[in-house]
Every structure is written in structure tokens, then in C-alpha cells.
Write an enzyme that holds these catalytic residues in place. Structure first.
Site, PDB file in Angstrom:
ATOM      1  CG  ASP A  46      -2.572   8.470  -6.935  1.00  0.00           C
ATOM      2  OD1 ASP A  46      -2.008   8.123  -5.877  1.00  0.00           O
ATOM      3  OD2 ASP A  46      -3.456   7.783  -7.486  1.00  0.00           O
ATOM      4  CG  ASP A  71      -3.638  14.014   0.798  1.00  0.00           C
ATOM      5  OD1 ASP A  71      -4.831  14.171   0.478  1.00  0.00           O
ATOM      6  OD2 ASP A  71      -3.271  13.322   1.762  1.00  0.00           O
ATOM      7  CE1 TYR A 160     -13.634   2.497  -0.194  1.00  0.00           C
ATOM      8  CE2 TYR A 160     -15.334   0.816  -0.063  1.00  0.00           C
ATOM      9  CZ  TYR A 160     -14.486   1.605  -0.813  1.00  0.00           C
ATOM     10  OH  TYR A 160     -14.485   1.499  -2.186  1.00  0.00           O
TER      11      TYR A 160
HETATM   12  P1  NAD Z   1      -6.693   1.849  -5.733  1.00  0.00           P
HETATM   13  O1  NAD Z   1      -6.300   1.744  -4.316  1.00  0.00           O
HETATM   14  O2  NAD Z   1      -5.943   1.054  -6.737  1.00  0.00           O
HETATM   15  O3  NAD Z   1      -6.668   3.361  -6.226  1.00  0.00           O
HETATM   16  C1  NAD Z   1      -6.944   4.450  -5.373  1.00  0.00           C
HETATM   17  C2  NAD Z   1      -5.957   5.560  -5.719  1.00  0.00           C
HETATM   18  O4  NAD Z   1      -6.243   6.716  -4.914  1.00  0.00           O
HETATM   19  C3  NAD Z   1      -4.504   5.179  -5.424  1.00  0.00           C
HETATM   20  O5  NAD Z   1      -3.691   5.494  -6.538  1.00  0.00           O
HETATM   21  C4  NAD Z   1      -4.137   6.023  -4.212  1.00  0.00           C
HETATM   22  O6  NAD Z   1      -2.749   6.307  -4.149  1.00  0.00           O
HETATM   23  C5  NAD Z   1      -5.014   7.243  -4.444  1.00  0.00           C
HETATM   24  N1  NAD Z   1      -5.294   8.020  -3.229  1.00  0.00           N
HETATM   25  C6  NAD Z   1      -5.816   7.575  -2.063  1.00  0.00           C
HETATM   26  N2  NAD Z   1      -5.945   8.586  -1.193  1.00  0.00           N
HETATM   27  C7  NAD Z   1      -5.495   9.699  -1.835  1.00  0.00           C
HETATM   28  C8  NAD Z   1      -5.378  11.067  -1.468  1.00  0.00           C
HETATM   29  N3  NAD Z   1      -5.745  11.510  -0.245  1.00  0.00           N
HETATM   30  N4  NAD Z   1      -4.881  11.945  -2.359  1.00  0.00           N
HETATM   31  C9  NAD Z   1      -4.501  11.522  -3.603  1.00  0.00           C
HETATM   32  N5  NAD Z   1      -4.600  10.249  -4.002  1.00  0.00           N
HETATM   33  C10 NAD Z   1      -5.087   9.346  -3.125  1.00  0.00           C
HETATM   34  O7  NAD Z   1      -8.253   1.492  -5.793  1.00  0.00           O
HETATM   35  P2  NAD Z   1      -9.219   1.262  -7.047  1.00  0.00           P
HETATM   36  O8  NAD Z   1      -9.714  -0.138  -6.991  1.00  0.00           O
HETATM   37  O9  NAD Z   1      -8.586   1.758  -8.282  1.00  0.00           O
HETATM   38  O10 NAD Z   1     -10.438   2.198  -6.639  1.00  0.00           O
HETATM   39  C11 NAD Z   1     -10.599   3.486  -7.214  1.00  0.00           C
HETATM   40  C12 NAD Z   1     -11.882   4.111  -6.694  1.00  0.00           C
HETATM   41  O11 NAD Z   1     -12.997   3.292  -7.061  1.00  0.00           O
HETATM   42  C13 NAD Z   1     -11.927   4.249  -5.182  1.00  0.00           C
HETATM   43  O12 NAD Z   1     -12.568   5.472  -4.855  1.00  0.00           O
HETATM   44  C14 NAD Z   1     -12.787   3.087  -4.735  1.00  0.00           C
HETATM   45  O13 NAD Z   1     -13.452   3.367  -3.539  1.00  0.00           O
HETATM   46  C15 NAD Z   1     -13.746   2.957  -5.905  1.00  0.00           C
HETATM   47  N6  NAD Z   1     -14.265   1.573  -5.993  1.00  0.00           N
HETATM   48  C16 NAD Z   1     -13.489   0.578  -6.468  1.00  0.00           C
HETATM   49  C17 NAD Z   1     -13.999  -0.719  -6.530  1.00  0.00           C
HETATM   50  C18 NAD Z   1     -13.207  -1.872  -7.071  1.00  0.00           C
HETATM   51  O14 NAD Z   1     -13.714  -3.007  -7.062  1.00  0.00           O
HETATM   52  N7  NAD Z   1     -12.010  -1.690  -7.583  1.00  0.00           N
HETATM   53  C19 NAD Z   1     -15.311  -0.982  -6.060  1.00  0.00           C
HETATM   54  C20 NAD Z   1     -16.051   0.072  -5.545  1.00  0.00           C
HETATM   55  C21 NAD Z   1     -15.531   1.372  -5.536  1.00  0.00           C
END
Ligand code: NAD
Ligand code: UDP
Length: 354
Positions: A46, A71, A160
Site C-alpha cells: 500500500d 506503489d 475511475y
Molecule cells: P480506500 O481508499 O480506503 O482503500 C484503497 C487503498 O489502496 C488505500 O489504502 C490506498 O492507499 C491504496 N492505494 C491506492 N493506490 C495505490 C497504489 N498505486 N499502490 C498501492 N496502494 C494504493 O478504498 P476502499 O473503499 O477500501 O476500496 C478498496 C477497493 O474496493 C478499491 O479498489 C475500490 O475501487 C473497491 N470498491 C470499493 C467500494 C466501497 O464502497 N468501499 C465500492 C466499489 C469498489
């Protein structure tokens, strides 16, 4: 006994090793915890762009847990054998991906490719966190997996939506051309403890505002719908997908649909708040309705949600109530429908509707 019994094959004498990208985020940290709780070994990768180390407090000293602050678009994985990869890394809240449009496209494209390469080179299972956003502003309701969606490829949400659509496409290409064991999960709006109070998503914003007795900011007239899934249910679904050989795509979400207005009323009532409601223009391309058809999840993963919105919101409100400083700061920043200069929210949302 663990809530998540393991069905991934265990190699003799070693724990199953799962790489979780985005493991310091809201969903990722819950997933890491669930996997460690059942005895897996987890490497979390992360870059902390929207995640927080404190989400992993309970795991940081665990011998089977490793955090790599990198990353995923550039990370070079060490040679240790990998049994499964869960690719969750990506900004997920609209203000976050508006603030980081290029990064969001990159993690959905190159990031997904690199995680697929990692899984493929180890013969590992690979799951990707896709989203209901691939359906865009849907013309088919509820959304089934065979609906191709109605997405604006050049609108503000496209960074997105299209990143996730590409992530699905490249996953299918690996599955078809290399036989990679791919699983695509389309996640619908999920909420719960460990979201950031200031992430700008609707549940967190309404809770922060209600706990602070500030105005609740409804975009549009509040008649748009979403279907909210509690995090524990979602994680059960992700783990079931990780353990299966299903390719999907499979929707994971709670089909109980409600309007944004009724969510505001519920949050106000459950938190005993005196907040009033203030209306702002609807952001461009904001989907008017969203509700998953979850027949495939039930049929292939024996999955259905168990936590209803009343129970889930109570747990989430209690969690935020224990963090008054963060809530106060977030609610103040959200007033006026703005989240600060750097946020795209003030670029996309105008002043209160007359
Ligand atoms: P979040 O923002 O809390 O978590 C995303 C994580 O990815 C963060 O810890 C961020 O630091 C990390 N990250 C982003 N870009 C990165 C990179 N290039 N390298 C390493 N780490 C990176 O979001 P979330 O709600 O936990 O979502 C997690 C996943 O689930 C995402 O892919 C999101 O698209 C998907 N999702 C979530 C929801 C929801 O309602 N929470 C709905 C649909 C899809
Ligand atoms: N929304 C709102 N007030 C807020 C934040 C969001 O009315 O303070 C609306 C938003 O316009 C959308 C819905 O709530 O119609 C869900 O928004 P969110 O950002 O949580 O997720 P998404 O639009 O990606 O489903």
C-alpha cells in the site's frame, strides 16, 4: 473457530500466502484481518495515498503479517511463493479519485497488470475489486452481471469507471490467453468502521455531519438511490471469491435499496442528531439508481448479506462517535458542500440550490 474457514489449498507445512494490494485502506484492512484470523500469511502492499497504517494496528506485530509501503504500479515483489493476490489498491471515493485522476487510471491499468503478472508467475489465484461503477448510470435495474452498462467515457467519473472496466478487461485477457485463475468482484457501496470521516462518501459525510449537529449535505433532491452493504458482509463475499475458482464477474452488495434522503433521515434518527438538511446541485454523471442483483453470488459462492442497514449504521455511528476530533474536522470541512481547496468537490459542486 475463524469466521472464514480456508478452502484455498495449503502447501505442505506452510501457511497460504496472500498478497493484498490496498491493504491499509478501508476494505483492505478488514480483508487482511480476516485472512490473518484464519491462519493465512499476508503481505500488504500500500502506498498510503488514501489508506492509513492505524487501520492495521492490530496486525503490525503479527508474525504472519508484512506491510510493504510501495506503489503497486512499480513494486517489485520478492521471490517468496504467492498463493493468492487480492488487488484492491485504488482510490474509491469520488473526491479521492477526482483529486488523483492519473493515479487512479494508472493503478487500475498498470497496477492491475502487475498484480496479474505476479499471480500468473506463481500460478496463484487473483481477485480484483471492481465496482458497480462499471454499470455507470444504469438503464437496467437492478443491475445483473450481464448488463454492459451506461458509462460516460470522458466525464469526471470516467477516470475511475474506465480504470475499473480496463481492470476487468485485462483480467479476462489473462484468463483467456494464459489461463490465469482470475476472479472479478463488482462491489456495490460498502460502509463501516475504518472509513475516513472526510472521505466525502455519503455514509461517512452524513454520519460526521449528524454527530456534529451540522447541516446534512444532500446533492440533488435526494431521490437518487444506492444499496448499502455492511463491511463484514462484503469481506465474507471477497473471501468466498478468493477461495473459489469462479471467474465472474460477480456482484457483491446488499440489494436493500434506499434513497439518499431516506439515508439522511435514518442517520439523523440513529445518532439522535438535530441536524437539518441542505441541498446542493447533483454532481455530473451521478448515477440515479443502483441496486445489485446477487443471484450469482448466492448460486456460486453461497453468499448473501446478513447485516441490515439499521444494525450496520449503528455499529458505524458508534465507531465514529469514538473519534470526535476526526468527525468534527471532517464535518466542518464538508459544510458548504466543499472539502477544501485541493478537493475536486468544490470544483464540481456549486453553492446551495435556491
Ligand atoms: P480506500 O481508499 O480506503 O482503500 C484503497 C487503498 O489502496 C488505500 O489504502 C490506498 O492507499 C491504496 N492505494 C491506492 N493506490 C495505490 C497504489 N498505486 N499502490 C498501492 N496502494 C494504493 O478504498 P476502499 O473503499 O477500501 O476500496 C478498496 C477497493 O474496493 C478499491 O479498489 C475500490 O475501487 C473497491 N470498491 C470499493 C467500494 C466501497 O464502497 N468501499 C465500492 C466499489 C469498489
Ligand atoms: N451524496 C450526497 N451528499 C454527500 C455525499 C454524497 O448527497 O455529502 C450523494 C452522491 O451525490 C451520490 C450518493 O450520495 O448520489 C452516493 O455517493 P458516494 O460518493 O458515497 O458514492 P457513489 O456516488 O460512488 O455511489
Amino acid at each position: 473457530m475463524s469466521r472464514f474457514p480456508r478452502t484455498l489449498p495449503r502447501r505442505r507445512g506452510t501457511a497460504v500466502h496472500v498478497v493484498v494490494s490496498g491493504g491499509a485502506g478501508f476494505l483492505g484492512s478488514h480483508l487482511c484481518e480476516a485472512l490473518i484470523a484464519r491462519g493465512d500469511s499476508v503481505t500488504c502492499v500500500d502506498n498510503l495515498s488514501t489508506g492509513r497504517l492505524e487501520n492495521l494496528t492490530a496486525l503490525l506485530d503479527h508474525p504472519d503479517f508484512t506491510i510493504v509501503e510501495e506503489d503497486v504500479t512499480t513494486w517489485v515483489a520478492p521471490s517468496r511463493h504467492v498463493d493468492a493476490v487480492a488487488h484492491l489498491a485504488s482510490a474509491a471515493s469520488p473526491p479521492d479519485y477526482h483529486r488523483m485522476p492519473l493515479e487512479t487510471l494508472l493503478v487500475g491499468s498498470r497496477g492491475t497488470e502487475r498484480m496479474l503478472e505476479l499471480a500468473d508467475s506463481h500460478g496463484a489465484r487473483f481477485i480484483v475489486a471492481s465496482t458497480s461503477e462499471v454499470y455507470g448510470d444504469p438503464h437496467v435495474h437492478p443491475q445483473r452481471e450481464d448488463y454492459w452498462g451506461h458509462v460516460n467515457p470522458v466525464g469526471p467519473r470516467s477516470v475511475y469507471d474506465e480504470a475499473k472496466r480496463y481492470a476487468e478487461a485485462v483480467s479476462m485477457a489473462y484468463s483467456r490467453t494464459r489461463g490465469t485463475n482470475v476472479g472479478i468482484v463488482r462491489i456495490f457501496n460498502t460502509y463501516g468502521p475504518r472509513m475516513r470521516a472526510n472521505d466525502g462518501r455519503v455514509v461517512t459525510s452524513f454520519i460526521a455531519q449528524a454527530l456534529n449537529d451540522d447541516a446534512i449535505t444532500i446533492y440533488g433532491d435526494g431521490s437518487q438511490t444506492r444499496s448499502f452493504c455492511y463491511v463484514d458482509d462484503l469481506i465474507r463475499g471477497l473471501v468466498a471469491m478468493l477461495d473459489s475458482r469462479e471467474t465472474g464477474p460477480i456482484n457483491i452488495g446488499n440489494p436493500a435499496e434506499r434513497t439518499v434522503s431516506s439515508l439522511a433521515e435514518l442517520v439523523i434518527a440513529l445518532s439522535g442528531s438535530s441536524s437539518e438538511i441542505e441541498y446542493f446541485p447533483l454532481p455530473q454523471d451521478d448515477p440515479t439508481r443502483r441496486r445489485p442483483n446477487i443471484e450469482l453470488a448466492f448460486r456460486h459462492l453461497s453468499w448473501t448479506p446478513r447485516v441490515n442497514i439499521l444494525e450496520g449504521l449503528k455499529r458505524t455511528i458508534d465507531w465514529f462517535a469514538s473519534r470526535p476530533g476526526e468527525v468534527h474536522e471532517a464535518s466542518s470541512a464538508l459544510q458548504g458542500g466543499q472539502m477544501g481547496d485541493e478537493s475536486s468537490v468544490d470544483r464540481h459542486f456549486a453553492k446551495p440550490a435556491a
